[in-house]
Design an enzyme around this catalytic site. Structure first.
Site, mmCIF file in Angstrom:
data_model
loop_
_atom_site.group_PDB
_atom_site.id
_atom_site.type_symbol
_atom_site.label_atom_id
_atom_site.label_comp_id
_atom_site.label_asym_id
_atom_site.label_seq_id
_atom_site.Cartn_x
_atom_site.Cartn_y
_atom_site.Cartn_z
ATOM 1 N N ARG A 187 17.038 8.617 -7.748
ATOM 2 C CA ARG A 187 16.269 7.931 -8.778
ATOM 3 C C ARG A 187 16.044 8.840 -9.978
ATOM 4 O O ARG A 187 15.965 10.048 -9.859
ATOM 5 C CB ARG A 187 14.924 7.484 -8.183
ATOM 6 C CG ARG A 187 14.188 6.440 -9.004
ATOM 7 C CD ARG A 187 13.021 5.896 -8.205
ATOM 8 N NE ARG A 187 12.008 6.910 -7.958
ATOM 9 C CZ ARG A 187 10.949 7.118 -8.737
ATOM 10 N NH1 ARG A 187 10.776 6.398 -9.823
ATOM 11 N NH2 ARG A 187 10.075 8.054 -8.433
ATOM 12 N N LYS A 218 11.242 14.108 3.321
ATOM 13 C CA LYS A 218 12.168 13.035 2.959
ATOM 14 C C LYS A 218 13.335 12.952 3.935
ATOM 15 O O LYS A 218 14.075 13.907 4.132
ATOM 16 C CB LYS A 218 12.685 13.259 1.539
ATOM 17 C CG LYS A 218 13.534 12.122 0.996
ATOM 18 C CD LYS A 218 13.822 12.342 -0.486
ATOM 19 C CE LYS A 218 14.634 11.224 -1.081
ATOM 20 N NZ LYS A 218 14.816 11.406 -2.553
ATOM 21 N N ARG A 264 2.885 12.668 -5.341
ATOM 22 C CA ARG A 264 2.773 13.863 -4.505
ATOM 23 C C ARG A 264 1.398 13.871 -3.865
ATOM 24 O O ARG A 264 0.412 13.490 -4.505
ATOM 25 C CB ARG A 264 2.939 15.138 -5.335
ATOM 26 C CG ARG A 264 4.286 15.292 -6.014
ATOM 27 C CD ARG A 264 5.369 15.667 -5.017
ATOM 28 N NE ARG A 264 6.632 15.945 -5.704
ATOM 29 C CZ ARG A 264 7.519 15.010 -6.052
ATOM 30 N NH1 ARG A 264 7.259 13.733 -5.784
ATOM 31 N NH2 ARG A 264 8.633 15.336 -6.677
#
Length: 277
Positions: free
Chosen positions: A76, A140, A274
Site C-alpha cells: 500500500r 505482520k 501504530r
C-alpha cells in the site's frame, strides 16, 4: 527403520512437494465460486498486480495470477514488498465488480476478513490491523493491496494483491529492520490447497460484497480488530496526525478513534496505524 540421512531426504522431498504450485492442481480444488476465476502460475514476474492491471482491457473473466517470485512487488502507498522464493505465497486476483470504484469503500477491510477467516480455520490465529494488514502475535503476516479500474460500460475491475508470509529467514528481518510474522506449518501444507482455499474464500466474499457492501463484513472485522480499546497513533508519511483509543470501524470502513477532543472518524487513504507504546 530409516536412518537419519534417508529421513532427512524424505523430509526434503516432502518440503519440495509442498512448495510446488501448479495451476492444474489449484483448478481441481476450486469450489463453485472459485471456478469463476482462471488460474495462472508463473515462476517470476515483476508484480502480479501490475501484470493484471495492464491486462484488464482484454480480460473477459476473473483471473488469479500466482508468482513464485516477484522482483517488484508493491504494498500500500507505493511501498515495496520484499519477496522470498518458497517463503511466501504471492498472488493477485482480478475480479469484475458491478459497483464503480468510488462505491467500494471498505473493500480492503472485507478482503482482510476473507483472508483472516481462512487462516484462523487453519489454526494460525490471526487478527486484523486497520486498514489492511493481517497480524500474527502482533507482527505482520500478510498484506493486502487493492487497485481498481473502470469497466468500459459500467462497474469496475479490481485487482486484489496478497502477500502471505509462510517461512521467513532471519536475514530478511535484518534487512527490513523489523520483526515480521510467518507460519511454518502453512509452509508444510499443500500450497495448491492453500491457494485454492484463499481463492474460494475471496470469490465467495467478493460476491457477497457486491450484494451487501461492507455491511456484510462489519461485525466480522470488528471481532478480529487487533487494537480495539488500545491507545494508537495515526501516522501520515511518518508524522503523527492523530492519537487516541481505537474503538471500531464503521459501515464505510473508517476507523473510529476516541481522542481528547472527542470521537473522530479516520479515512484510510495513505495513513497508517501504530500502537502508542
Amino acid at each position: 527403520m530409516q536412518n537419519e540421512s534417508s529421513t532427512a531426504a524424505a523430509a526434503d522431498r516432502q518440503s519440495r512437494h509442498h512448495s510446488t504450485l501448479a495451476a492444474d492442481a489449484i483448478r481441481q480444488r476450486r469450489d463453485a465460486f472459485g471456478m469463476l476465476a482462471e488460474v495462472e502460475v508463473v515462476e517470476t514476474t515483476g508484480s502480479t498486480n501490475t501484470d493484471l492491471m495492464n491486462r484488464l482491457p482484454g480480460l473477459e473473466r476473473a483471473v488469479m495470477r500466482i508468482a513464485l517470485h516477484q522482483t517488484a512487488g508493491r504494498g500500500r502507498a507505493g511501498r515495496s514488498w520484499s519477496s522470498v522464493p518458497d517463503g511466501m505465497l504471492m498472488f493477485s486476483l482480478a475480479w469484475p465488480m458491478k459497483q464503480a470504484s468510488h462505491q467500494l469503500m471498505g473493500l480492503p477491510l472485507a478482503v482482510g476478513v476473507m483472508i483472516a477467516e481462512v487462516l484462523n480455520s487453519l489454526d494460525v490465529n490471526v487478527r486484523l490491523k486497520w486498514p489492511n494488514d493481517v497480524l500474527r502475535n502482533g507482527n505482520k503476516l500478510a498484506g493486502i493491496l487493492i487497485e481498481s479500474a473502470a469497466q468500459p460500460e459500467q462497474g469496475s475491475w479490481i485487482v486484489v494483491g496478497i502477500g502471505l508470509n509462510l517461512l521467513i529467514p532471519d536475514t530478511l528481518e535484518s534487512e527490513l529492520g523489523r520483526t515480521v510474522a510467518d507460519a511454518p506449518w502453512l509452509a508444510r501444507m499443500d500450497r495448491n490447497q492453500l491457494a485454492a482455499m484463499l481463492l474460494n474464500a475471496l470469490a465467495r466474499g467478493l460476491d457477497q460484497f457486491e450484494r451487501e457492501g461492507f455491511s456484510g463484513f462489519l461485525q466480522r472485522w470488528n471481532a478480529l480488530h487487533a487494537y480495539a480499546g488500545q491507545a494508537v497513533l495515526i501516522l501520515d508519511q511518518g508524522q503523527v496526525v492523530r492519537q487516541g483509543i481505537a474503538l471500531c470501524v464503521d459501515t464505510t470502513g473508517c476507523l473510529l478513534l476516541q481522542t481528547e477532543q472527542g470521537q473522530v472518524s479516520i479515512l484510510a487513504g495513505d495513513v497508517s496505524l501504530r500502537p502508542a507504546d
